[in-house]
Enzyme design. Structure first.
Site, mmCIF file in Angstrom:
data_model
loop_
_atom_site.group_PDB
_atom_site.id
_atom_site.type_symbol
_atom_site.label_atom_id
_atom_site.label_comp_id
_atom_site.label_asym_id
_atom_site.label_seq_id
_atom_site.Cartn_x
_atom_site.Cartn_y
_atom_site.Cartn_z
ATOM 1 N N ARG A 81 0.682 -1.140 -0.259
ATOM 2 C CA ARG A 81 0.020 -0.176 0.163
ATOM 3 C C ARG A 81 0.976 1.230 -0.122
ATOM 4 N NH1 ARG A 81 -1.942 0.607 4.269
ATOM 5 N NH2 ARG A 81 -0.975 -0.931 5.654
ATOM 6 N N TYR A 220 -1.290 -3.239 -6.864
ATOM 7 C CA TYR A 220 -1.255 -4.104 -5.504
ATOM 8 C C TYR A 220 -2.520 -4.305 -4.926
ATOM 9 C CZ TYR A 220 -0.404 -5.044 -0.884
ATOM 10 O OH TYR A 220 -0.088 -5.707 0.560
ATOM 11 N N LYS A 229 -9.565 -2.282 1.632
ATOM 12 C CA LYS A 229 -9.225 -1.362 2.520
ATOM 13 C C LYS A 229 -10.167 0.179 2.148
ATOM 14 C CE LYS A 229 -6.805 -3.740 5.230
ATOM 15 N NZ LYS A 229 -6.000 -4.369 5.114
ATOM 16 N N HIS A 249 -10.605 -2.889 11.344
ATOM 17 C CA HIS A 249 -9.545 -3.542 10.790
ATOM 18 C C HIS A 249 -9.127 -4.735 11.778
ATOM 19 C CE1 HIS A 249 -5.251 -3.710 9.273
ATOM 20 N NE2 HIS A 249 -5.680 -4.629 8.740
ATOM 21 N N SER A 271 -1.152 -3.777 10.152
ATOM 22 C CA SER A 271 -0.934 -4.791 9.095
ATOM 23 C C SER A 271 0.421 -5.451 9.454
ATOM 24 C CB SER A 271 -0.639 -3.727 7.799
ATOM 25 O OG SER A 271 -1.775 -3.189 7.633
ATOM 26 N N CYS A 273 0.798 -7.834 11.663
ATOM 27 C CA CYS A 273 1.053 -8.081 12.949
ATOM 28 C C CYS A 273 0.241 -9.136 13.612
ATOM 29 C CB CYS A 273 0.802 -6.769 13.881
ATOM 30 S SG CYS A 273 1.886 -5.409 13.278
ATOM 31 N N ASP A 296 -9.379 -10.097 8.629
ATOM 32 C CA ASP A 296 -8.794 -8.757 8.445
ATOM 33 C C ASP A 296 -9.639 -7.537 8.696
ATOM 34 O OD1 ASP A 296 -6.459 -7.438 7.435
ATOM 35 O OD2 ASP A 296 -7.748 -6.559 5.656
ATOM 36 N N ARG A 388 2.023 -11.996 -0.888
ATOM 37 C CA ARG A 388 0.749 -12.560 -0.489
ATOM 38 C C ARG A 388 0.009 -13.488 -1.261
ATOM 39 N NH1 ARG A 388 -1.840 -8.721 3.863
ATOM 40 N NH2 ARG A 388 0.022 -7.406 4.258
HETATM 41 P P1 GTP Z 1 -2.296 -7.899 7.317
HETATM 42 O O1 GTP Z 1 -2.728 -9.161 6.137
HETATM 43 O O2 GTP Z 1 -1.198 -6.983 6.542
HETATM 44 O O3 GTP Z 1 -3.478 -7.038 7.878
HETATM 45 O O4 GTP Z 1 -1.340 -8.706 8.395
HETATM 46 P P2 GTP Z 1 -1.991 -9.558 9.545
HETATM 47 O O5 GTP Z 1 -2.246 -8.742 10.836
HETATM 48 O O6 GTP Z 1 -2.986 -10.389 9.063
HETATM 49 O O7 GTP Z 1 -0.525 -10.466 10.185
HETATM 50 P P3 GTP Z 1 -0.339 -11.997 9.735
HETATM 51 O O8 GTP Z 1 -1.163 -12.890 10.596
HETATM 52 O O9 GTP Z 1 -0.034 -12.302 8.405
HETATM 53 O O10 GTP Z 1 1.179 -12.069 10.398
HETATM 54 C C1 GTP Z 1 2.083 -11.278 9.913
HETATM 55 C C2 GTP Z 1 3.608 -11.748 10.325
HETATM 56 O O11 GTP Z 1 3.759 -11.834 11.818
HETATM 57 C C3 GTP Z 1 3.872 -13.138 9.816
HETATM 58 O O12 GTP Z 1 5.139 -13.075 9.532
HETATM 59 C C4 GTP Z 1 3.671 -13.941 10.906
HETATM 60 O O13 GTP Z 1 4.562 -15.183 10.892
HETATM 61 C C5 GTP Z 1 4.052 -13.045 12.289
HETATM 62 N N1 GTP Z 1 3.253 -13.492 13.490
HETATM 63 C C6 GTP Z 1 2.058 -13.641 13.577
HETATM 64 N N2 GTP Z 1 1.446 -14.182 14.594
HETATM 65 C C7 GTP Z 1 2.666 -14.181 15.409
HETATM 66 C C8 GTP Z 1 3.180 -14.389 16.779
HETATM 67 O O14 GTP Z 1 2.042 -14.959 17.528
HETATM 68 N N3 GTP Z 1 4.333 -14.290 17.135
HETATM 69 C C9 GTP Z 1 5.256 -14.008 16.335
HETATM 70 N N4 GTP Z 1 6.386 -13.860 16.744
HETATM 71 N N5 GTP Z 1 4.975 -13.492 15.068
HETATM 72 C C10 GTP Z 1 3.833 -13.696 14.758
HETATM 73 C C1 SPV Z 2 -2.913 -4.480 5.142
HETATM 74 O O1 SPV Z 2 -1.881 -4.083 4.706
HETATM 75 O O2 SPV Z 2 -3.419 -4.325 6.146
HETATM 76 C C2 SPV Z 2 -3.602 -5.889 4.304
HETATM 77 C C3 SPV Z 2 -3.134 -6.020 3.116
HETATM 78 O O3 SPV Z 2 -4.355 -6.630 4.768
HETATM 79 S S1 SPV Z 2 -3.849 -4.777 1.973
HETATM 80 O O4 SPV Z 2 -4.772 -5.450 1.061
HETATM 81 O O5 SPV Z 2 -2.790 -4.407 0.928
HETATM 82 O O6 SPV Z 2 -4.287 -3.647 2.517
HETATM 83 MN MN MN Z 3 -4.966 -5.972 6.985
#
Ligand code: GTP
Ligand code: SPV
Ligand code: MN
Length: 607
Positions: A81, A220, A229, A249, A271, A273, A296, A388
């Protein structure tokens, strides 16, 4: 050429005069070679995929291993983004600021009219009708995206309920949010296309008052799949403010204890996290099960019974690939076994995908996301950190049966969180709704690869909505506070702050995370049932060491202190940073939040 002469524009598969007029108007401006109204059928998807394979945008993965799966590598400058190019164009600047980019809507319309003039030349203009939320649910809302990207059209087919049933539901005069997207890469007569067309100039523009979206120059995800979003958060947050609901979110999950008692939990983390991972977690504690509803975005509204009901407006997951493995998130891997579009991962020699963390050792013969042979010695990752997958939610092994329930699920607890190496405990329970809103408003988190900002640098990301709130963030805080007055306190979800990312002095994560996060969810569920102990600290209620189920974990005493102790000195410093952040909102910041800050400071001083 007049618009009506454009091939495919007529006959339109709808009697919605407003929609037809708008499509004609955008076609006349953007001058595509042809128009295609998407019906959402398998045959249509196959035709678009074939076209994209022909152009080199998509590659077919090994269909015996991954049926219906395709791979795309983006332009290296179009990987996340673009927050600096994202605008909320309200009539008055103060209504979008201070945390959003603002531009005068009249000037912006003039600029975009110039940029969009002829922007689709030589391309197909897809008209993509979609529903955010289950078709026909009172919690759902409709949109139509016009795009000149086949990749966007098929991704919208994964991420939303898309096609003819939406037009049918819309009828002759149904309300929809119009969303226009172009790659900004018109083709001159005879000009060869590139695999990932885009433009260095990017504009992701929202008109909150008229509920319109215009996106220029990027292919993207968050910049181009406009249901996500742009609509489901930025525009929907404005609708939610006006209509008394919440567009957030947040992931949504269902947690069932060994006695069969179910709780529904929503969680807002910035994001990259951990939302997708928590939404699909596999509990490491016996007898507890977790099921997925969304990963999400959550739309939430009070029901007649006074409880807060949530739906996942999406139909797919657009998840971060790196770090996803059988050990960390086997459900995500199973979900993406078929019918998935991968973007910016690495490719294996035998036609499959790979990314850092999928396996300990990178296989030989990888092609990196830039299309070059992967050189492990270079120190460069093979997959882009924001690579992704776009996969249908229905394929998730843990998808909850009620995930498409039109009335939504009643939320028992809401978690806020961020990526914090220091200060913030593993879990903290808010004293009450107002205190929880204060917690949510002051979230700070370390930057990630999901947006083009400095990775690792701490930034405030209130409610994980900093890049996604479509109006003044001070007003958004006030809206959250007002939601607490809409029902009896006992029926409100309880609010928590969690942090899986505490690090020790060696820079390693102290908490194992992933499936072990169920231990924290267990404490929360038991708190809701009045069965778990907590200690009051200046920042909120944290578990006693006995209350947190640590069976089978090897955590030292020092680790536990790091995770659960609240250091008054550190928190005096944390609290002292909040006024600077709040000051930017001026009189839009609710007095209740200043009072919460004063109360926090007083509790720390008294400690
Ligand atoms: P967006 O799609 O961008 O909104 O991200 P999200 O909040 O869904 O994050 P996602 O679950 O994809 O995790 C992002 C990164 O954080 C990945 O590389 C995961 O492996 C890492 N991660 C997720 N949960 C944990 C956790 O409990 N501990 C640690 N150390 N890393 C984590
Ligand atoms: C984020 O960045 O929080 C995502 C991916 O979930 S996007 O669709 O690019 O916003
Ligand atoms: Mn997101």
């Amino acid at each position: 050429m007049t618009a009506s002469a454009i091939q495919g524009l007529h006959p339109a598969p709808t009697k919605h005069a407003g929609l037809i007029a708008w499509v004609e108007q955008i076609a006349a401006l953007s001058k595509p070679a042809r128009v295609h109204w998407c019906d959402g059928s398998e045959a249509e998807k196959a035709a678009i995929v074939a076209d994209l394979i022909g152009k080199g945008t998509l590659r077919e993965l090994d269909q015996s291993k991954r049926p219906g799966c395709y791979y795309a590598a983006s332009d290296p400058k179009d990987v996340a983004r673009v927050e600096s190019r994202t605008f909320i164009c309200s009539a008055n600047e103060i209504d979008s600021g201070p945390t959003n980019n603002w531009a005068d809507p009249v000037e912006m319309r003039a600029r975009l009219n110039g940029l969009f003039d002829g922007c689709m030349a030589g391309r197909t203009m897809y008209v993509v009708p979609f529903s955010m939320g289950p078709l026909g649910s009172e919690l759902s809302a409709l949109g139509v995206e016009i795009t000149d990207s086949g990749y966007v059209a098929i991704s919208m087919g994964v991420m939303t309920r898309m096609g003819q049933p939406v037009l049918d539901l819309m009828g002759r005069d149904g309300v929809f949010v119009p969303a226009v997207h172009t790659l900004g890469a018109p083709l001159a007569e005879g000009q060869a296309d590139v695999p990932w067309p885009c433009n260095d100039d990017k504009w992701i523009v929202h008109y909150p008052e008229t509920r319109e979206i215009w996106s220029y120059g990027s292919g993207y995800g968050g910049n181009a799949l406009l249901g996500k979003k742009c609509y489901a958060l930025r525009i929907a947050s404005v609708m939610a403010r006006d209509e008394g609901w919440l567009a957030e979110h947040m992931l949504i999950l269902k947690l069932t204890d060994p006695k069969g008692r179910a709780k529904y939990v929503a969680a807002a983390f910035p994001s990259a996290c951990g939302k997708t991972n928590l939404a699909m977690l596999q509990p490491t504690i016996p007898g507890w099960t977790a099921e997925t509803i969304g990963d999400d975005i959550a739309w939430m509204r009070f029901g007649d019974d006074g409880r807060l009901y949530a739906v996942n407006p999406e139909a797919g997951f657009f998840g971060v690939a790196p770090g996803t493995s059988r050990n960390t998130n086997g459900n995500a891997l199973a979900t993406m076994g078929s019918n998935t579009v991968f973007t910016n991962t690495a490719l294996t020699a035998d036609g499959d995908v790979w990314w850092e963390g999928l396996t300990k050792v990178a296989p030989e013969g990888l092609t990196n996301w830039k299309g070059a042979p992967h050189d492990p010695a270079s120190g460069e990752p093979a997959a882009h950190p924001n690579a992704r997958f776009a996969a249908p939610a229905s394929q998730c092994p843990t998808i909850a049966p009620e995930w498409e329930d039109p009335k939504g699920v009643p939320i028992d607890a809401i978690l806020f969180g961020g990526r914090r190496a220091s200060a913030v405990p593993l879990v903290t329970e808010a004293f009450d709704w107002e205190h929880g809103v204060f917690m949510g408003s002051s979230v700070a988190s370390e930057g990630t690869a999901a947006a083009e900002n400095a990775i690792g640098t701490l930034r405030r990301d209130p409610f994980a909505m900093l890049p996604f709130c479509g109006y003044n963030m001070g007003d958004y805080f006030a809206h959250w506070l007002s939601m607490g007055g809409r029902t009896e306190a006992a029926k409100l979800p309880r609010l928590y702050f969690v942090n899986w990312f505490r690090k020790n002095e060696d820079g390693q994560f102290v908490w194992p995370g992933f499936g072990d996060n169920a231990r924290v969810l267990k404490w929360i569920a038991e708190r809701l049932d009045g069965e778990a102990e907590a200690v009051d600290t200046p920042v909120g209620r944290v578990p006693t060491r006995e209350a947190l189920d640590l069976t089978g974990l090897t955590l030292s005493d020092a680790d536990l202190s790091t995770l659960l102790d609240v250091d008054a000195e550190v928190w005096a410093e944390e609290a002292s940073l909040i006024p600077d952040f709040y000051a930017q909102f001026g009189d839009r910041l609710p007095a209740a939040l200043w009072n919460q800050h004063a109360a926090l400071t007083a509790r720390i001083d008294a400690n």
